[in-house]
Design a protein around this motif. Structure first.
Motif, short mmCIF file in Angstrom:
data_model
loop_
_atom_site.label_atom_id
_atom_site.label_comp_id
_atom_site.label_asym_id
_atom_site.label_seq_id
_atom_site.Cartn_x
_atom_site.Cartn_y
_atom_site.Cartn_z
N GLN A 125 58.05 -11.29 40.10
CA GLN A 125 56.75 -11.84 40.46
C GLN A 125 56.39 -13.03 39.58
N LYS A 126 56.81 -13.01 38.33
CA LYS A 126 56.57 -14.15 37.46
C LYS A 126 57.38 -15.36 37.91
N ARG A 127 58.61 -15.10 38.36
CA ARG A 127 59.43 -16.19 38.88
C ARG A 127 58.77 -16.82 40.09
N ILE A 128 58.30 -15.97 41.00
CA ILE A 128 57.69 -16.47 42.22
C ILE A 128 56.42 -17.25 41.90
N ALA A 129 55.63 -16.73 40.97
CA ALA A 129 54.41 -17.44 40.58
C ALA A 129 54.73 -18.81 40.00
N LYS A 130 55.78 -18.88 39.20
CA LYS A 130 56.17 -20.16 38.62
C LYS A 130 56.66 -21.12 39.69
N LEU A 131 57.42 -20.60 40.66
CA LEU A 131 57.91 -21.46 41.74
C LEU A 131 56.75 -22.00 42.57
N ARG A 132 55.75 -21.17 42.83
CA ARG A 132 54.56 -21.65 43.54
C ARG A 132 53.89 -22.76 42.74
N GLU A 133 53.80 -22.56 41.44
CA GLU A 133 53.18 -23.56 40.57
C GLU A 133 53.93 -24.89 40.63
N GLY B 101 55.47 -25.96 43.21
CA GLY B 101 55.32 -26.54 44.54
C GLY B 101 56.18 -25.94 45.62
N ALA B 102 56.87 -24.83 45.33
CA ALA B 102 57.72 -24.20 46.35
C ALA B 102 56.90 -23.36 47.31
N GLU B 103 57.35 -23.32 48.55
CA GLU B 103 56.82 -22.38 49.53
C GLU B 103 57.61 -21.09 49.38
N ILE B 104 56.93 -19.95 49.42
CA ILE B 104 57.59 -18.65 49.24
C ILE B 104 57.56 -17.88 50.56
N VAL B 105 58.73 -17.41 50.99
CA VAL B 105 58.83 -16.57 52.18
C VAL B 105 59.65 -15.34 51.80
N GLU B 106 59.12 -14.16 52.09
CA GLU B 106 59.81 -12.92 51.77
C GLU B 106 60.29 -12.24 53.06
N TYR B 107 61.37 -11.48 52.93
CA TYR B 107 61.88 -10.69 54.06
C TYR B 107 62.16 -9.28 53.57
N ASN B 108 62.06 -8.30 54.48
CA ASN B 108 62.27 -6.90 54.11
C ASN B 108 63.74 -6.50 54.18
N ASP B 109 64.37 -6.78 55.31
CA ASP B 109 65.77 -6.38 55.52
C ASP B 109 66.60 -7.62 55.85
N PRO B 110 67.85 -7.66 55.41
CA PRO B 110 68.70 -8.83 55.65
C PRO B 110 69.26 -8.85 57.07
N THR B 111 68.40 -9.00 58.06
CA THR B 111 68.81 -9.06 59.46
C THR B 111 68.72 -10.49 59.96
N SER B 112 69.42 -10.77 61.05
CA SER B 112 69.37 -12.13 61.60
C SER B 112 67.96 -12.48 62.05
N GLU B 113 67.22 -11.49 62.56
CA GLU B 113 65.85 -11.75 62.98
C GLU B 113 64.96 -12.13 61.80
N ALA B 114 65.13 -11.42 60.69
CA ALA B 114 64.33 -11.71 59.50
C ALA B 114 64.66 -13.10 58.96
N PHE B 115 65.95 -13.44 58.96
CA PHE B 115 66.33 -14.75 58.46
C PHE B 115 65.87 -15.86 59.40
N ALA B 116 65.92 -15.61 60.71
CA ALA B 116 65.46 -16.62 61.66
C ALA B 116 64.00 -16.96 61.41
N ALA B 117 63.19 -15.94 61.15
CA ALA B 117 61.77 -16.17 60.85
C ALA B 117 61.61 -16.92 59.53
N ALA B 118 62.42 -16.56 58.55
CA ALA B 118 62.32 -17.19 57.23
C ALA B 118 62.76 -18.65 57.26
N PHE B 119 63.65 -19.01 58.20
CA PHE B 119 64.19 -20.36 58.26
C PHE B 119 63.47 -21.25 59.27
N SER B 120 62.35 -20.82 59.78
CA SER B 120 61.61 -21.61 60.76
C SER B 120 61.28 -22.99 60.19
#
Length: 356
Positions: free
Chosen positions: A62-70, A72-91
């Motif tokens: 969570q500290k890493r993610i907070a620093k990345l947001r700081e 300027g990165a956009e953060i997208v999380e996924y629950n399971d490594p499925t093609s559907e989850a990755f398709a949504a993450a790569f929009s």
């Protein structure tokens, strides 16, 4: 963000290890929209800690993610490594850079399918090491075998459907992998050598790998659908042992015969003991499979003149001194089409042989 860049939306999968460093470097260019794609669980750090393969402090996720947001990165999380989850993450993403660890290599098949579904144009798989070659003596598939499956899937399935890719080989990074995993025990200035230690090995320190990937991402039209081979230096194990032991031999160096190491590897691998991978790495080196251009393929170092390649001897010295490299990220990488057969001889004596 540079409006002239047609590949200015980049997603990096993984926020630990190389992923963290790739994200920070890409954000530092100030030219790209950078998205960090990360799982809701942080299994990689625990696996690395258990195996002892990576010498790196893993901060709280969570500290890493907070620093990345700081930063300027956009953060997208996924629950399971499925093609559907990755398709949504790569929009709306143009380029995907995978930075998953060895245990996550097989998840890249779903990642590629997700990239295809999302309309991603370019995929860079998690290699940053050596190519996989089959060892005739091994009674079961090697730990690196899934990398071949990913490369084949990109070439045979994804590329015909419009997804370009770039495979990057950089050899071993001794400031990312624990040098003890290949027998160099820096704290005690001792070493364990499997075989004779006379085969060439490719090395690139982690900061040069980060610079390389950052450079490649910003040059899509030059880099798509090709294999990049970059080695900061090439050296033999017995040369590294001289550095690690301060030139002292005798009791400081233990020599293990190849057959004994193979038997020990098979015994540990049957029980899924993490120490098996360390022995495998040493056998791989002795067999000559640690060199990224072992078939005389030209190195591509000359295409990246902005990278100050650190010889592996200096990397070892830096690790023993507990000092950090001075890393510069160039926001406007140079464009060159030459390739170099070799850049250093492994311990810092530079020479160049360009194919112009």
């Amino acid at each position: 963000m540079d409006p002239s860049c047609a590949f200015d939306r980049v997603a990096v999968v993984g926020t630990g290890g190389y992923g963290w460093h790739f994200l920070c470097a890409l954000l530092a260019t100030k030219r790209l929209h950078v998205r960090a794609v990360t799982s809701t669980t942080d299994t990689q750090s625990s696996l690395i800690k258990q195996s002892g393969l990576v010498k790196q402090k893993h901060t709280d996720k969570q500290k890493r993610i907070a620093k990345l947001r700081e930063l300027g990165a956009e953060i997208v999380e996924y629950n399971d490594p499925t093609s559907e989850a990755f398709a949504a993450a790569f929009s709306d993403i143009h380029t995907v850079v995978s930075a998953v660890g060895l245990s996550g290599v097989t998840s890249q098949i779903a990642m590629i399918d997700g990239a295809l579904a999302a309309g991603v144009r370019w995929f860079i798989p998690s290699e940053y090491g050596v190519a996989h070659y089959t060892s005739t003596w091994m009674p079961f598939p090697s730990p690196l075998a899934p990398k071949t499956d990913v490369d084949r899937y990109l070439r045979d399935h994804a590329m015909p459907r419009g997804l370009a890719h770039t495979v990057i080989y950089t050899g071993m990074a001794l400031d990312y992998l624990d040098p003890a995993s290949i027998g160099l025990k820096l704290a005690s200035r001792s070493a364990t050598l499997v075989g004779r230690g006379g085969t060439p090995v490719s090395f690139t320190p982690a900061h040069n790998v980060v610079q390389l990937v950052c450079d490649i991402v910003q040059r899509p039209h030059e880099m798509m659908n090709r294999t990049i081979r970059f080695a900061s230096s090439t050296a033999k194990m017995r040369e590294l042992i001289k550095v690690a032991t301060n030139g002292e031999h005798g009791e400081r160096v233990k020599i293990v015969c190849v057959d004994e190491a193979k038997a020990k590897f098979c015994e540990l691998a049957k029980h899924q003991d993490p120490r098996a991978f360390q022995i495998y790495s040493r056998l791989l080196i002795e067999e000559g499979l640690g060199q990224i251009n072992r078939m005389n393929e030209p190195l591509d170092n000359a295409m990246f003149p902005d990278i100050d390649a650190e010889p592996v001897g200096r990397t070892l010295e830096r690790l023993m001194e507990h000092s950090e490299p001075n890393v510069q990220i160039n926001p406007t990488p140079a464009h060159r089409t030459a390739s170099a057969k070799s850049v250093t001889d492994g311990l810092g004596r530079r020479f160049r042989d360009f194919n112009m």
